[in-house]
Design a protein around this motif. Structure first.
Motif, PDB file in Angstrom:
ATOM      1  N   THR A 118     -36.936 -16.103   5.612  1.00 27.46           N
ATOM      2  CA  THR A 118     -35.641 -15.586   5.064  1.00 27.46           C
ATOM      3  C   THR A 118     -35.683 -13.891   4.860  1.00 27.46           C
ATOM      4  O   THR A 118     -36.606 -13.244   4.888  1.00 27.46           O
ATOM      5  CB  THR A 118     -35.694 -15.894   3.530  1.00 27.46           C
ATOM      6  OG1 THR A 118     -34.272 -15.632   3.188  1.00 27.46           O
ATOM      7  CG2 THR A 118     -36.669 -15.327   2.427  1.00 27.46           C
ATOM      8  N   THR A 141     -26.626 -14.561  -2.003  1.00 25.99           N
ATOM      9  CA  THR A 141     -27.764 -14.359  -3.130  1.00 25.99           C
ATOM     10  C   THR A 141     -27.160 -13.389  -3.873  1.00 25.99           C
ATOM     11  O   THR A 141     -26.542 -12.241  -3.479  1.00 25.99           O
ATOM     12  CB  THR A 141     -28.960 -14.178  -2.613  1.00 25.99           C
ATOM     13  OG1 THR A 141     -29.007 -12.970  -1.718  1.00 25.99           O
ATOM     14  CG2 THR A 141     -29.602 -15.337  -1.827  1.00 25.99           C
ATOM     15  N   ALA A 175     -38.490 -12.152  -6.312  1.00 26.52           N
ATOM     16  CA  ALA A 175     -37.148 -13.335  -6.224  1.00 26.52           C
ATOM     17  C   ALA A 175     -38.198 -14.718  -6.620  1.00 26.52           C
ATOM     18  O   ALA A 175     -37.676 -15.531  -7.283  1.00 26.52           O
ATOM     19  CB  ALA A 175     -36.727 -13.317  -4.873  1.00 26.52           C
ATOM     20  N   THR A 232     -37.330 -16.794  -9.626  1.00 28.93           N
ATOM     21  CA  THR A 232     -36.782 -18.589  -9.368  1.00 28.93           C
ATOM     22  C   THR A 232     -37.488 -19.143 -10.168  1.00 28.93           C
ATOM     23  O   THR A 232     -37.228 -20.163 -10.949  1.00 28.93           O
ATOM     24  CB  THR A 232     -36.916 -18.711  -7.967  1.00 28.93           C
ATOM     25  OG1 THR A 232     -35.839 -17.872  -7.251  1.00 28.93           O
ATOM     26  CG2 THR A 232     -36.358 -20.015  -7.739  1.00 28.93           C
ATOM     27  N   PHE A 262     -32.406 -16.845  -9.469  1.00 29.33           N
ATOM     28  CA  PHE A 262     -31.963 -16.262  -8.322  1.00 29.33           C
ATOM     29  C   PHE A 262     -31.694 -17.423  -7.323  1.00 29.33           C
ATOM     30  O   PHE A 262     -32.594 -17.857  -6.672  1.00 29.33           O
ATOM     31  CB  PHE A 262     -33.179 -15.416  -7.839  1.00 29.33           C
ATOM     32  CG  PHE A 262     -33.205 -14.606  -6.573  1.00 29.33           C
ATOM     33  CD1 PHE A 262     -31.994 -13.346  -6.692  1.00 29.33           C
ATOM     34  CD2 PHE A 262     -33.556 -14.820  -5.533  1.00 29.33           C
ATOM     35  CE1 PHE A 262     -31.736 -12.552  -5.749  1.00 29.33           C
ATOM     36  CE2 PHE A 262     -33.343 -14.212  -4.270  1.00 29.33           C
ATOM     37  CZ  PHE A 262     -32.342 -13.113  -4.507  1.00 29.33           C
ATOM     38  N   ASP A 263     -30.518 -17.862  -7.088  1.00 31.30           N
ATOM     39  CA  ASP A 263     -29.879 -18.821  -6.500  1.00 31.30           C
ATOM     40  C   ASP A 263     -29.186 -18.389  -5.231  1.00 31.30           C
ATOM     41  O   ASP A 263     -28.472 -17.397  -5.374  1.00 31.30           O
ATOM     42  CB  ASP A 263     -29.013 -19.729  -7.516  1.00 31.30           C
ATOM     43  CG  ASP A 263     -29.900 -20.376  -8.389  1.00 31.30           C
ATOM     44  OD1 ASP A 263     -31.118 -20.550  -8.458  1.00 31.30           O
ATOM     45  OD2 ASP A 263     -28.935 -20.580  -9.479  1.00 31.30           O
ATOM     46  N   CYS A 264     -29.221 -19.461  -4.403  1.00 31.47           N
ATOM     47  CA  CYS A 264     -28.608 -19.021  -2.910  1.00 31.47           C
ATOM     48  C   CYS A 264     -27.327 -20.058  -2.538  1.00 31.47           C
ATOM     49  O   CYS A 264     -27.755 -21.299  -2.554  1.00 31.47           O
ATOM     50  CB  CYS A 264     -29.561 -18.970  -1.738  1.00 31.47           C
ATOM     51  SG  CYS A 264     -28.789 -18.551  -0.180  1.00 31.47           S
ATOM     52  N   LYS A 265     -26.228 -19.678  -2.451  1.00 30.89           N
ATOM     53  CA  LYS A 265     -25.180 -20.537  -2.286  1.00 30.89           C
ATOM     54  C   LYS A 265     -25.040 -20.947  -0.740  1.00 30.89           C
ATOM     55  O   LYS A 265     -24.851 -19.873   0.007  1.00 30.89           O
ATOM     56  CB  LYS A 265     -23.743 -19.967  -2.796  1.00 30.89           C
ATOM     57  CG  LYS A 265     -22.734 -21.102  -2.462  1.00 30.89           C
ATOM     58  CD  LYS A 265     -21.170 -20.544  -3.145  1.00 30.89           C
ATOM     59  CE  LYS A 265     -20.154 -21.597  -2.879  1.00 30.89           C
ATOM     60  NZ  LYS A 265     -18.983 -21.032  -3.675  1.00 30.89           N
ATOM     61  N   TYR A 321     -23.369  -9.395  -4.578  1.00 30.11           N
ATOM     62  CA  TYR A 321     -23.688 -10.501  -3.756  1.00 30.11           C
ATOM     63  C   TYR A 321     -24.337 -10.043  -2.539  1.00 30.11           C
ATOM     64  O   TYR A 321     -23.616  -8.892  -2.009  1.00 30.11           O
ATOM     65  CB  TYR A 321     -23.418 -11.648  -3.625  1.00 30.11           C
ATOM     66  CG  TYR A 321     -22.978 -12.668  -4.993  1.00 30.11           C
ATOM     67  CD1 TYR A 321     -23.715 -13.421  -5.355  1.00 30.11           C
ATOM     68  CD2 TYR A 321     -22.037 -12.058  -5.945  1.00 30.11           C
ATOM     69  CE1 TYR A 321     -23.895 -14.158  -6.455  1.00 30.11           C
ATOM     70  CE2 TYR A 321     -21.749 -12.846  -7.081  1.00 30.11           C
ATOM     71  CZ  TYR A 321     -22.686 -14.107  -7.411  1.00 30.11           C
ATOM     72  OH  TYR A 321     -22.595 -14.798  -8.578  1.00 30.11           O
ATOM     73  N   THR A 377     -27.318 -13.445   2.763  1.00 37.36           N
ATOM     74  CA  THR A 377     -28.707 -13.884   3.260  1.00 37.36           C
ATOM     75  C   THR A 377     -28.994 -15.031   4.163  1.00 37.36           C
ATOM     76  O   THR A 377     -28.191 -15.944   4.172  1.00 37.36           O
ATOM     77  CB  THR A 377     -29.500 -14.389   2.006  1.00 37.36           C
ATOM     78  OG1 THR A 377     -29.385 -13.270   0.802  1.00 37.36           O
ATOM     79  CG2 THR A 377     -30.703 -14.771   2.086  1.00 37.36           C
ATOM     80  N   PHE A 390     -35.733 -18.629  -3.735  1.00 35.51           N
ATOM     81  CA  PHE A 390     -34.535 -18.969  -4.392  1.00 35.51           C
ATOM     82  C   PHE A 390     -34.073 -20.586  -4.534  1.00 35.51           C
ATOM     83  O   PHE A 390     -34.834 -21.292  -3.659  1.00 35.51           O
ATOM     84  CB  PHE A 390     -33.379 -18.246  -3.906  1.00 35.51           C
ATOM     85  CG  PHE A 390     -33.357 -18.318  -2.423  1.00 35.51           C
ATOM     86  CD1 PHE A 390     -33.301 -19.329  -1.503  1.00 35.51           C
ATOM     87  CD2 PHE A 390     -33.430 -17.085  -1.608  1.00 35.51           C
ATOM     88  CE1 PHE A 390     -33.181 -19.519  -0.059  1.00 35.51           C
ATOM     89  CE2 PHE A 390     -33.552 -16.956  -0.147  1.00 35.51           C
ATOM     90  CZ  PHE A 390     -33.417 -18.287   0.596  1.00 35.51           C
TER      91      PHE A 390
END
Length: 302
Positions: free
Chosen positions: A25, A55, A119, A123, A129-132, A170, A173, A272
């Motif tokens: 990542t 993120t 990170a 998490t 720490f979230d990733c959409k 944001y 990522t 994340f």
């Protein structure tokens, strides 16, 4: 008789299971940074699935040393988090908020927790720490000759997402996934099924499928399964059409009479939690799809 096994069609059913075994990542701009990519290239060449996500920005707003502990204060999404990092004796905090902080050892070497480590702790300890997931894709080529980075460097949708803009606070990522190259098959035996005469033939069909599916097919099945599961904003194909008897990628599964496909992202070290408009943030994701609408064939996820 357990109700879930009652009135099912066959005494032997199979599910094809695929899972991510490793990942890379980085911030989206990193795909153009040769120095950043260099130590990761050997791992990237195994990654054929990629996820473009969003993120929250991670800001280091304060650092202090208390005895043998390094104390970091971090701001993420408008919230502040205090983290304690135990240190061996002989390390000293140096620097400042302008020039940058670092820990110096007795040999004069500079150390500091990197953003990946930070990170991961945010998490695991705070779910902060979230990733959409915005887009999911794949690159394979001939015999695995192409990987995710090859596709991303000339990716129209990635450019579109960047141009449309990421909200304030944001970052864009990239998550690249390497899928386990071997096959996994889950077989269920149901002694209460209506048809118990074809068991041996159905076991053979499942084994044929197990050894007959190649990595390119599994990569496409994995991609399609995740797209159907996450319903990413910028994907079009597979969002509503998977699974379907009309899809070429599933033709072999239907021919071998596979009942279900499963795609997993269960990596403890992921920095994340993934989520989308259709899926809540979770540390692990298992996309499960029955391939038959007939209730008598739905045996794995009832």
């Amino acid at each position: 008789m357990p109700e879930i096994f009652k009135d099912k069609a066959f005494d032997v059913e199979h599910a094809l299971v695929m899972y991510a075994r490793s990942y890379v990542t980085m911030p989206a701009f990193g795909i153009y940074e040769d120095e950043l990519l260099a130590p990761l290239l050997d791992q990237i060449r195994h990654c054929h699935i990629y996820i473009v996500g969003m993120t929250p920005k991670l800001d280091l707003v304060g650092v202090a040393q208390e005895g043998c502990d390094l104390i970091t204060s971090l701001e993420v999404g408008g919230n502040r988090y205090r983290m304690v990092w135990p240190m061996p004796e002989g390390l000293t905090l140096r620097g400042d908020g302008t020039a940058g902080w670092y820990i110096e050892d007795l040999a004069g070497e500079a150390l500091f927790p990197d953003k990946l480590m930070i990170a991961q702790r945010l998490t695991s300890e705070h779910a902060a720490f979230d990733c959409k997931v915005l887009y999911i894709g794949q690159a394979y080529g001939d015999d695995g000759s192409r990987h995710a980075l090859d596709r991303l460097k000339k990716h129209e949708t990635l450019q579109k997402i960047a141009v449309k803009g990421i909200p304030e606070g944001y970052n864009l990522t990239i998550l690249m996934l390497a899928i386990e190259p071997g096959n996994q098959l889950i077989t269920m035996f149901n002694p209460f099924a209506n048809d118990k005469r074809q068991g041996s033939d159905r076991i053979k069909k499942g084994l044929d499928k197990l050894f007959g599916t190649n990595e390119a097919e599994r990569t496409t099945l994995y991609e399609a399964s995740l797209i159907r599961y996450f319903q990413p904003q910028f994907n079009k194909e597979f969002k509503n059409s998977f699974p379907s008897t009309n899809l070429k990628v599933l033709a072999d599964c239907y021919e071998k009479d596979i009942a279900a496909v499963v795609a997993e992202i269960c990596i403890d070290e992921l920095p994340f939690r993934l989520f989308s408009d259709a899926v809540h943030p979770r540390p692990y994701h298992i996309a499960k799809h029955d391939l038959h609408t007939d209730e008598a064939r739905r045996v794995f996820f009832t």
